[in-house]
Write a protein that holds these residues in place. Structure first.
Motif, PDB file in Angstrom:
ATOM      1  N   ASP A  72       0.802  -1.291  -0.342  1.00 46.04           N
ATOM      2  CA  ASP A  72      -0.026  -0.377   0.276  1.00 46.04           C
ATOM      3  C   ASP A  72       0.923   1.279  -0.214  1.00 46.04           C
ATOM      4  N   ARG A  73       0.510   2.226   0.012  1.00 43.61           N
ATOM      5  CA  ARG A  73       1.463   3.659  -0.285  1.00 43.61           C
ATOM      6  C   ARG A  73       1.909   3.739   1.302  1.00 43.61           C
ATOM      7  N   ILE A  74       3.574   4.499   0.616  1.00 40.15           N
ATOM      8  CA  ILE A  74       4.402   4.272   1.586  1.00 40.15           C
ATOM      9  C   ILE A  74       4.204   5.955   2.239  1.00 40.15           C
ATOM     10  N   ILE A  75       4.249   5.994   3.575  1.00 39.08           N
ATOM     11  CA  ILE A  75       3.885   7.262   4.454  1.00 39.08           C
ATOM     12  C   ILE A  75       4.978   8.182   4.960  1.00 39.08           C
ATOM     13  N   CYS A  76       6.413   7.473   5.453  1.00 38.92           N
ATOM     14  CA  CYS A  76       7.241   8.137   5.944  1.00 38.92           C
ATOM     15  C   CYS A  76       8.688   7.509   5.431  1.00 38.92           C
ATOM     16  N   VAL A  77       9.458   7.647   5.775  1.00 32.63           N
ATOM     17  CA  VAL A  77      11.009   7.263   5.833  1.00 32.63           C
ATOM     18  C   VAL A  77      12.024   7.632   6.534  1.00 32.63           C
ATOM     19  N   ALA A  78      13.146   7.252   7.243  1.00 31.62           N
ATOM     20  CA  ALA A  78      14.272   7.261   7.687  1.00 31.62           C
ATOM     21  C   ALA A  78      15.103   7.072   7.175  1.00 31.62           C
ATOM     22  N   ILE A  79      16.276   7.100   7.754  1.00 32.85           N
ATOM     23  CA  ILE A  79      17.801   7.164   7.201  1.00 32.85           C
ATOM     24  C   ILE A  79      18.556   7.219   8.764  1.00 32.85           C
ATOM     25  N   SER A  80      19.018   5.694   8.883  1.00 35.28           N
ATOM     26  CA  SER A  80      19.787   5.753  10.328  1.00 35.28           C
ATOM     27  C   SER A  80      20.806   6.744   9.763  1.00 35.28           C
ATOM     28  N   PRO A  81      20.868   6.923  11.253  1.00 35.63           N
ATOM     29  CA  PRO A  81      22.694   8.060  11.844  1.00 35.63           C
ATOM     30  C   PRO A  81      23.243   7.784  10.619  1.00 35.63           C
ATOM     31  N   ASP A  82      23.944   6.795  10.485  1.00 38.07           N
ATOM     32  CA  ASP A  82      25.413   5.874  10.032  1.00 38.07           C
ATOM     33  C   ASP A  82      24.876   5.616   8.278  1.00 38.07           C
ATOM     34  N   GLY A  83      23.840   5.941   8.090  1.00 40.07           N
ATOM     35  CA  GLY A  83      23.149   5.922   6.908  1.00 40.07           C
ATOM     36  C   GLY A  83      23.144   5.118   6.046  1.00 40.07           C
ATOM     37  N   LYS A  84      23.395   3.644   7.107  1.00 40.47           N
ATOM     38  CA  LYS A  84      23.645   1.939   6.146  1.00 40.47           C
ATOM     39  C   LYS A  84      22.786   1.885   6.648  1.00 40.47           C
ATOM     40  N   THR A  85      21.156   2.063   7.229  1.00 41.61           N
ATOM     41  CA  THR A  85      19.990   1.667   7.632  1.00 41.61           C
ATOM     42  C   THR A  85      18.631   2.305   6.754  1.00 41.61           C
ATOM     43  N   LEU A  86      17.859   2.124   6.851  1.00 47.24           N
ATOM     44  CA  LEU A  86      16.810   2.409   6.114  1.00 47.24           C
ATOM     45  C   LEU A  86      15.455   1.999   6.500  1.00 47.24           C
ATOM     46  N   VAL A  87      14.286   2.917   7.034  1.00 51.77           N
ATOM     47  CA  VAL A  87      13.036   2.465   7.793  1.00 51.77           C
ATOM     48  C   VAL A  87      11.983   2.227   7.086  1.00 51.77           C
ATOM     49  N   SER A  88      10.976   2.430   6.102  1.00 52.01           N
ATOM     50  CA  SER A  88      10.229   2.548   6.223  1.00 52.01           C
ATOM     51  C   SER A  88       8.382   2.007   6.532  1.00 52.01           C
ATOM     52  N   GLY A  89       7.407   3.242   6.256  1.00 52.97           N
ATOM     53  CA  GLY A  89       6.421   2.802   6.880  1.00 52.97           C
ATOM     54  C   GLY A  89       4.924   3.026   5.755  1.00 52.97           C
ATOM     55  N   PHE A  91       0.643   2.644   4.914  1.00 53.54           N
ATOM     56  CA  PHE A  91      -0.273   1.849   5.067  1.00 53.54           C
ATOM     57  C   PHE A  91      -1.065   0.920   5.145  1.00 53.54           C
ATOM     58  N   ASP A  92       0.065  -0.340   4.662  1.00 53.12           N
ATOM     59  CA  ASP A  92      -0.688  -1.398   4.369  1.00 53.12           C
ATOM     60  C   ASP A  92      -0.365  -2.348   6.141  1.00 53.12           C
ATOM     61  N   LYS A  93      -0.052  -1.170   6.537  1.00 54.11           N
ATOM     62  CA  LYS A  93       0.742  -1.450   8.288  1.00 54.11           C
ATOM     63  C   LYS A  93       1.762  -2.291   8.591  1.00 54.11           C
ATOM     64  N   THR A  94       2.549  -1.568   7.598  1.00 51.54           N
ATOM     65  CA  THR A  94       3.957  -2.536   8.205  1.00 51.54           C
ATOM     66  C   THR A  94       4.790  -1.636   8.112  1.00 51.54           C
ATOM     67  N   ILE A  95       6.040  -1.639   8.753  1.00 53.40           N
ATOM     68  CA  ILE A  95       7.289  -1.663   8.558  1.00 53.40           C
ATOM     69  C   ILE A  95       8.206  -2.208   8.411  1.00 53.40           C
ATOM     70  N   LYS A  96       9.267  -1.162   7.195  1.00 54.12           N
ATOM     71  CA  LYS A  96      10.125  -2.590   6.439  1.00 54.12           C
ATOM     72  C   LYS A  96      11.244  -1.454   6.752  1.00 54.12           C
ATOM     73  N   ILE A  97      12.878  -2.576   7.161  1.00 50.20           N
ATOM     74  CA  ILE A  97      14.030  -2.431   7.377  1.00 50.20           C
ATOM     75  C   ILE A  97      14.474  -2.508   6.553  1.00 50.20           C
ATOM     76  N   TRP A  98      15.641  -2.093   5.459  1.00 47.23           N
ATOM     77  CA  TRP A  98      16.384  -2.242   4.469  1.00 47.23           C
ATOM     78  C   TRP A  98      17.651  -1.614   4.329  1.00 47.23           C
ATOM     79  N   ARG A  99      18.187  -2.373   3.442  1.00 40.29           N
ATOM     80  CA  ARG A  99      19.688  -1.639   4.240  1.00 40.29           C
ATOM     81  C   ARG A  99      20.120  -0.413   2.441  1.00 40.29           C
ATOM     82  N   MET A 100      20.666  -0.047   3.086  1.00 37.56           N
ATOM     83  CA  MET A 100      21.314   1.074   1.952  1.00 37.56           C
ATOM     84  C   MET A 100      21.890   0.307   1.055  1.00 37.56           C
ATOM     85  N   PRO A 101      21.730   0.823  -0.166  1.00 44.43           N
ATOM     86  CA  PRO A 101      22.114  -0.138  -1.362  1.00 44.43           C
ATOM     87  C   PRO A 101      23.836   1.373  -1.982  1.00 44.43           C
TER      88      PRO A 101
END
Length: 101
Positions: A72-89, A91-101
Motif C-alpha cells: 500500500d502507499r508508503i507514508i514515511c521513511v528515515a535513514i539511520s545516523p550511520d547511513g547504512k539502514t533505511l526504515v519505511s512505513g 498504510f499496509d500496516k508494516t514497517i520495513k527495514i532495508w539495507r541502504m544499497p
C-alpha cells in the motif's frame, strides 16, 4: 541544497547559493509523500503513494535504485545516523527495514 516533493509527482532539487533549480526528478508515478537525505548529504530517498522507495544520487540527480515490497502507499521513511539502514512505513500496516544499497 533544498529538496522538495510534490503532489505533481516531482522532486525538485535547488541550489540555495545561486537560487537555481538543479534537477527535476520525475520517476514516481503518484504523489510524493516523504523525503530523507542521508547523513553525508550524498543520497536522497523518496517514498510515494506509488508503493516504491527510490534512492537518488543527490549530486547528479541520477536514480540509483528502486525498492519495492510494501502493498500500500508508503507514508514515511528515515535513514539511520550511520547511513547504512533505511526504515519505511506504509498504510499496509508494516514497517520495513532495508539495507541502504
Amino acid at each position: 541544497t533544498l529538496v522538495s516533493g510534490s503532489t505533481d509527482k516531482t522532486i525538485k532539487i535547488w541550489n540555495l547559493q545561486t537560487l537555481e533549480l538543479k534537477f527535476t526528478l520525475t520517476e514516481h508515478t503518484d504523489f510524493l509523500n516523504y523525503l530523507a537525505i542521508s547523513p553525508d548529504s550524498k543520497t536522497l530517498v523518496s517514498v510515494s503513494y506509488d508503493k516504491t522507495i527510490k534512492i537518488w544520487n543527490l549530486q547528479t540527480g541520477e536514480l540509483k535504485t528502486t525498492l519495492t515490497g510494501h502493498n500500500d502507499r508508503i507514508i514515511c521513511v528515515a535513514i539511520s545516523p550511520d547511513g547504512k539502514t533505511l526504515v519505511s512505513g506504509s498504510f499496509d500496516k508494516t514497517i520495513k527495514i532495508w539495507r541502504m544499497p
